[in-house]
Write an enzyme that holds these catalytic residues in place. Structure first.
Site, mmCIF file in Angstrom:
data_model
loop_
_atom_site.group_PDB
_atom_site.id
_atom_site.type_symbol
_atom_site.label_atom_id
_atom_site.label_comp_id
_atom_site.label_asym_id
_atom_site.label_seq_id
_atom_site.Cartn_x
_atom_site.Cartn_y
_atom_site.Cartn_z
ATOM 1 N N ILE A 16 0.821 -1.303 0.097
ATOM 2 C CA ILE A 16 0.060 0.062 -0.114
ATOM 3 C C ILE A 16 1.004 1.145 0.130
ATOM 4 C CG2 ILE A 16 -1.894 1.159 1.184
ATOM 5 C CD1 ILE A 16 -2.862 -1.412 2.432
ATOM 6 N N ASP A 158 -14.372 -0.176 1.661
ATOM 7 C CA ASP A 158 -15.577 -0.935 1.935
ATOM 8 C C ASP A 158 -16.597 -0.038 1.212
ATOM 9 O OD1 ASP A 158 -14.385 -3.112 3.616
ATOM 10 O OD2 ASP A 158 -14.232 -1.410 4.902
ATOM 11 N N HIS A 186 -14.601 -2.558 10.648
ATOM 12 C CA HIS A 186 -13.786 -2.995 9.052
ATOM 13 C C HIS A 186 -13.475 -4.388 9.309
ATOM 14 C CE1 HIS A 186 -11.592 -3.319 5.597
ATOM 15 N NE2 HIS A 186 -10.346 -3.681 6.175
HETATM 16 P P1 NAI Z 1 2.556 -5.028 3.576
HETATM 17 O O1 NAI Z 1 2.893 -6.355 4.541
HETATM 18 O O2 NAI Z 1 2.904 -5.298 2.044
HETATM 19 O O3 NAI Z 1 3.327 -3.857 3.967
HETATM 20 C C1 NAI Z 1 3.251 -3.638 5.380
HETATM 21 C C2 NAI Z 1 4.685 -2.829 5.691
HETATM 22 O O4 NAI Z 1 4.535 -2.366 6.987
HETATM 23 C C3 NAI Z 1 5.796 -3.658 5.367
HETATM 24 O O5 NAI Z 1 6.889 -3.175 4.525
HETATM 25 C C4 NAI Z 1 6.513 -3.831 7.052
HETATM 26 O O6 NAI Z 1 7.885 -3.898 7.015
HETATM 27 C C5 NAI Z 1 5.917 -2.555 7.614
HETATM 28 N N1 NAI Z 1 5.878 -2.956 9.012
HETATM 29 C C6 NAI Z 1 5.315 -3.722 9.789
HETATM 30 N N2 NAI Z 1 5.187 -3.500 11.139
HETATM 31 C C7 NAI Z 1 5.649 -2.174 11.248
HETATM 32 C C8 NAI Z 1 5.810 -1.467 12.269
HETATM 33 N N3 NAI Z 1 5.800 -1.776 13.473
HETATM 34 N N4 NAI Z 1 6.382 -0.139 12.076
HETATM 35 C C9 NAI Z 1 6.546 0.387 10.581
HETATM 36 N N5 NAI Z 1 6.431 -0.451 9.709
HETATM 37 C C10 NAI Z 1 5.907 -1.722 9.766
HETATM 38 O O7 NAI Z 1 1.029 -5.025 3.604
HETATM 39 P P2 NAI Z 1 0.169 -4.027 3.004
HETATM 40 O O8 NAI Z 1 -0.355 -4.544 1.639
HETATM 41 O O9 NAI Z 1 0.618 -2.698 2.481
HETATM 42 O O10 NAI Z 1 -0.974 -3.865 4.018
HETATM 43 C C11 NAI Z 1 -0.741 -3.094 5.120
HETATM 44 C C12 NAI Z 1 -1.869 -3.031 5.925
HETATM 45 O O11 NAI Z 1 -3.322 -2.514 5.541
HETATM 46 C C13 NAI Z 1 -2.225 -4.527 6.580
HETATM 47 O O12 NAI Z 1 -2.625 -4.422 7.773
HETATM 48 C C14 NAI Z 1 -3.615 -4.845 5.754
HETATM 49 O O13 NAI Z 1 -4.341 -5.628 6.513
HETATM 50 C C15 NAI Z 1 -4.258 -3.565 5.737
HETATM 51 N N6 NAI Z 1 -5.380 -3.164 4.703
HETATM 52 C C16 NAI Z 1 -6.394 -2.548 5.241
HETATM 53 C C17 NAI Z 1 -7.465 -2.056 4.496
HETATM 54 C C18 NAI Z 1 -8.525 -1.391 5.069
HETATM 55 O O14 NAI Z 1 -9.653 -1.181 4.203
HETATM 56 N N7 NAI Z 1 -8.539 -0.572 6.461
HETATM 57 C C19 NAI Z 1 -7.501 -2.686 3.271
HETATM 58 C C20 NAI Z 1 -6.259 -3.150 2.726
HETATM 59 C C21 NAI Z 1 -5.095 -3.496 3.559
#
Ligand code: NAI
Length: 327
Positions: A16, A158, A186
């Site tokens: 993201i 959503d 969510h």
């Molecule tokens: P991703 O795994 O590609 O990226 C997450 C990044 O966060 C990674 O680069 C990781 O190194 C970093 N990270 C993890 N813990 C951290 C911390 N304590 N401090 C700083 N960086 C940290 O995941 P993606 O696809 O980018 O998704 C991120 C989040 O967004 C997930 O929790 C996912 O479930 C959520 N999400 C929420 C949505 C919503 O509608 N609210 C929709 C889609 C995703």
């Protein structure tokens, strides 16, 4: 006078993050008259990848982008930040109980709330994307001790998903669908409210005229859209989540068009009987810069049942984080 905002983004080298940073830097989140500084936070092991993202941002020569900081320290990323976009979180893995998920994310969002209070700008706001976003936001809010009006979590994706499903079913342009509220959490209990949503100014339920579809297929399609994308793409939604985050923050920072509402998770002040302080998704509007929950929407028996189920889930999550000592 040109405005300038400092935007901290956590998890900035993730999927993201990669999709959102270019849109923030191009001015789509805060508008064409606002300069931006990006303060990017990652885990130490992802700093190399983050440096590559910074190089690409540099290579875009965005006129509005005035500075980029890459760090693995919250105090650096949050320094004087006006907005903190909390995208980094630990996803649920196979076999993980919900309590474990809340515990591991509590370890991130408790310190995050404290760092926000200590280092960010006096007007800073937190927008949580990382899941479970409502409860992560609740943990950060409680840990920060800051005014509850500064905390948000995202149901914008959503809402957009639901709008498109209704538009496609009714055979109308997506711009015809308005007032699409996601109530509650969510999560799979969210209630996309097709009764109060409108198509061309009329109740979406009446226009579509097929309540069996709406109560069943429509709601499940919206709730399970994330899983369908993972199945099709082999990776979770990223560009659409980034788009939703851009739109969500834009909605919070600009007046809402007449007659329209948007969905946002925020700390309840008791609206619709939701416990005070729960981070619950409501229909919202911004008028003259002021955010308010739109009150007075009604639910029939079906809607109230859905509303109660998602409220109950959020109460359980809050009670679990209290029992775990996370707040
Ligand atoms: P991703 O795994 O590609 O990226 C997450 C990044 O966060 C990674 O680069 C990781 O190194 C970093 N990270 C993890 N813990 C951290 C911390 N304590 N401090 C700083 N960086 C940290 O995941 P993606 O696809 O980018 O998704 C991120 C989040 O967004 C997930 O929790 C996912 O479930 C959520 N999400 C929420 C949505 C919503 O509608 N609210 C929709 C889609 C995703």
């Amino acid at each position: 006078m040109t405005n300038r905002v400092k935007v901290a983004v956590t998890g900035a080298a993730g999927q993201i993050g990669y999709a959102i940073l270019f849109r923030i830097a191009s001015g789509q989140m805060f508008g064409p008259d606002t300069e931006v500084e990006l303060q990017l936070l990652e885990l130490p092991q992802a700093l190399g990848a983050l440096e590559g993202v910074k190089m690409e941002l540099d290579d875009c020569a965005f006129p509005l982008l005035k500075n980029i900081v890459c760090t693995d320290k919250m105090e650096v990323a949050f320094k004087d930040a006006n907005w903190i976009l909390a995208i980094g979180a630990v996803p649920r893995k196979d076999g993980m109980e919900r309590a474990d998920l809340l515990k591991v994310n509590g370890g991130i969002f408790g310190p995050l709330g404290k760092a926000m209070a200590e280092h960010s700008a006096p007007d800073s706001k937190l927008f949580v994307v990382g899941n479970p976003c409502n409860t992560n936001c609740y943990i950060a809010m409680e840990a920060s001790g800051l005014d509850k009006s500064r905390f948000f979590a995202m149901t914008t994706l959503d809402e957009k998903r639901a709008k498109t499903q209704l538009a496609q079913k009714a055979g109308v342009d997506v711009t015809e669908v308005t007032n699409m509220t996601i109530w509650g959490n969510h999560s799979a209990t969210q209630y996309p409210d097709f009764y109060n949503a409108k198509i061309g100014g009329k109740s979406a339920a009446e226009v579509i005229g097929d309540e069996t579809y709406l109560k069943d297929e429509f709601i499940t399609t919206v709730q399970k859209r994330g899983a369908a994308i993972i199945k099709a793409r082999g990776a979770s939604s990223a560009a659409s989540a980034a788009n939703a985050c851009v739109n969500g923050v834009y909605a919070l920072t600009h007046d809402t068009p007449a007659g329209e509402t948007f969905s946002m998770c925020l700390a309840s002040k008791g609206e619709y009987g939701v416990d005070e302080g729960l981070i619950f998704s409501f229909p919202c509007r911004v008028e003259n810069g002021e955010l308010k929950v739109v009150e007075g929407q009604e639910h029939n028996e079906f809607g109230q049942e859905k509303f109660n189920a998602t409220l109950e889930e959020l109460r359980t999550e809050r009670n679990t984080v209290k029992e775990l000592g996370l707040v």
